[in-house]
Design an enzyme around this catalytic site. Structure first.
Site, PDB file in Angstrom:
ATOM      1  N   ASP A 160       0.856  -1.180   0.000  1.00 29.56           N
ATOM      2  CA  ASP A 160       0.000   0.000   0.000  1.00 29.56           C
ATOM      3  C   ASP A 160       0.904   1.246   0.000  1.00 29.56           C
ATOM      4  OD1 ASP A 160       0.964   0.274   2.500  1.00 29.56           O
ATOM      5  OD2 ASP A 160      -0.965   0.442   3.487  1.00 29.56           O
TER       6      ASP A 160
ATOM      7  N   ASP B 236      -8.116  -7.617  -0.109  1.00 31.84           N
ATOM      8  CA  ASP B 236      -7.235  -7.816   1.043  1.00 31.84           C
ATOM      9  C   ASP B 236      -7.990  -7.510   2.329  1.00 31.84           C
ATOM     10  OD1 ASP B 236      -6.148  -5.129   2.525  1.00 31.84           O
ATOM     11  OD2 ASP B 236      -6.735  -4.695   0.470  1.00 31.84           O
TER      12      ASP B 236
ATOM     13  N   CYS C  18     -12.783 -29.487   6.003  1.00 31.51           N
ATOM     14  CA  CYS C  18     -11.565 -28.885   5.456  1.00 31.51           C
ATOM     15  C   CYS C  18     -10.450 -29.918   5.373  1.00 31.51           C
ATOM     16  CB  CYS C  18     -11.132 -27.730   6.362  1.00 31.51           C
ATOM     17  SG  CYS C  18      -9.649 -26.861   5.792  1.00 31.51           S
TER      18      CYS C  18
END
Ligand SMILES: [Zn+2]
Length: 400
Positions: free
Chosen positions: A92, A293, A348
């Site tokens: 960023d 994000d 999972c």
């Protein structure tokens, strides 16, 4: 190979399957981007990224500029090498810290025009030239301008870099949001010039770095459209939407993205800054967003909140609104998990869920063992990336 290639556009929405090509690898999109703010995804070994399905991570220029300093990272030949990060990275610009360090009422008052602040504030000064911030590490002053932000990001060497912007505070008046927007647009032009200049430096760490312009505009439809049109017309490699999820409702946040959607470029990647809830991603992917994000999956993991994603099959057979309902967060610190020997998430197949029980994670968290934070982060981020893989399959089949 072109930087950004779209391989499929959904017939049902603006959702698309694409790839981003960089010096450090290829990113299949849409994808989730976990935050490695200070050059590390907390508690995770760099070599674990690939098995967690992570393709792209986010590093923070303000934090790396405060410590160890971008000149140190440059000396180490960039953050990829310094942190042995084997994936594509996005940095960023430091612009978000203008917002986050200045968000108390006291500091917001300064943003509104009183620029005769006292030095103890973290946000010392914002004007047309840039922002003076105080380091949270040692109190030293750091000047962020469009030129210094881009120079810092060239020293860090992330593949995808962000233009320096002002993340408009919420709720800003229309007049302030417009003033802030105009400043962000002027800064973008300066960032483009600086980036082009620095790209001529043959000693650069990362040969190919790609600049994203950032759309602002607060909660105002006219300003969001004005900003999206402006940024889309600039000589940038990608476009990001910023200043969302800063205090407004979920519905308002999504509207701000939807207003931008018609103006988003067809041939450039689009990033949405700071959004990462399952339901928001499923919805906003239809606006043509490629990357998202968010700190949340790893932040909540360290508090013992473990994502559970069950009924995947039934969800796949149903429409999008039911997506979010098939997720919940399990608080592994609750006593009821003390003797539960089943996998952390029975649906999972990640390393954590094929190895450890709920009881063991409960034990680690209750004893504040560091491995607990690592395992919870591993599973939560893996779950986000697994989810993105399912969404990519659905786009491919024109189901969303
Ligand atoms: Zn798992």
């Amino acid at each position: 190979m072109a930087f950004f290639q779209v391989s499929h556009r959904s017939t049902r929405s603006k959702a698309r399957i694409a790839s981003i090509h960089t010096d450090h690898g290829v990113v299949q999109t849409p994808t989730f981007v976990p935050c490695a703010t200070k050059g590390t995804l907390k508690g995770i070994l760099p070599e674990q990224f690939k098995s967690m399905l992570v393709q792209l991570a986010f590093v923070n220029t303000y934090h790396l500029a405060t410590h160890p300093g971008t000149e140190i990272i440059e000396k180490a030949k960039g953050v990829h090498e310094y942190g042995k990060l084997p994936i594509v990275l996005m940095s960023d610009s430091g612009g978000f810290q203008v917002f986050s360090l200045g968000r108390t009422d006291h500091r917001v008052a300064k943003l509104r025009g009183n620029e005769s602040e006292k030095d103890e504030a973290l946000l010392v000064k914002i004007d047309e030239d840039g922002v003076k911030l105080r380091s949270t590490h040692d109190g030293s002053l750091i000047l962020f301008t469009p030129e210094t932000s881009i120079a810092f990001q060239h020293q860090i060497g992330a593949d995808l870099i962000m233009a320096f912007d002002e993340c408009t505070y919420f709720p800003a008046t229309h007049a302030y949001a417009l003033k802030s927007l105009n400043r962000t647009h002027q800064w973008l032009e300066r960032c483009i010039t600086q980036h082009a200049t620095l790209l001529n430096n043959k000693d650069r760490i990362t040969k190919n770095q790609y600049l994203y312009g950032i759309i602002q505009g607060g909660q105002y439809e006219d300003l969001r459209i004005k900003s999206a049109e402006f940024v889309a017309q600039q000589d940038v490699d990608g476009v990001a939407i910023g200043g969302v999820s800063v205090g407004e409702t979920k519905g308002d946040m999504r509207n701000q993205v939807r207003w931008c959607a018609p103006c988003l470029p067809e041939n450039k990647p689009v990033h949405l800054l700071g959004v990462g809830h399952f339901d928001d991603i499923a919805d906003l992917i239809t606006c043509g967003i490629d990357t998202f994000d968010c700190v949340e999956p790893s932040r909540v993991a360290r508090m013992g909140h473990i994502y559970q994603w069950q009924n995947v099959k039934s969800w796949l057979d149903n429409s999008r609104p039911q997506v979010a309902q098939s997720f919940f967060e399990m608080d592994i610190t609750k006593g009821s998990y003390r003797d539960v020997m089943e996998p952390v998430d029975v649906a999972c197949s990640c390393y954590v869920c094929t190895s450890f029980s709920k009881s063991y994670l409960h034990h680690l968290f209750k004893q504040r063992e560091l491995l607990g934070y690592t395992l919870a982060t591993y599973h939560n981020v893996y779950t986000m990336e697994r989810y993105m893989g399912v969404l990519r399959d659905m786009i491919e089949k024109n189901e969303i």
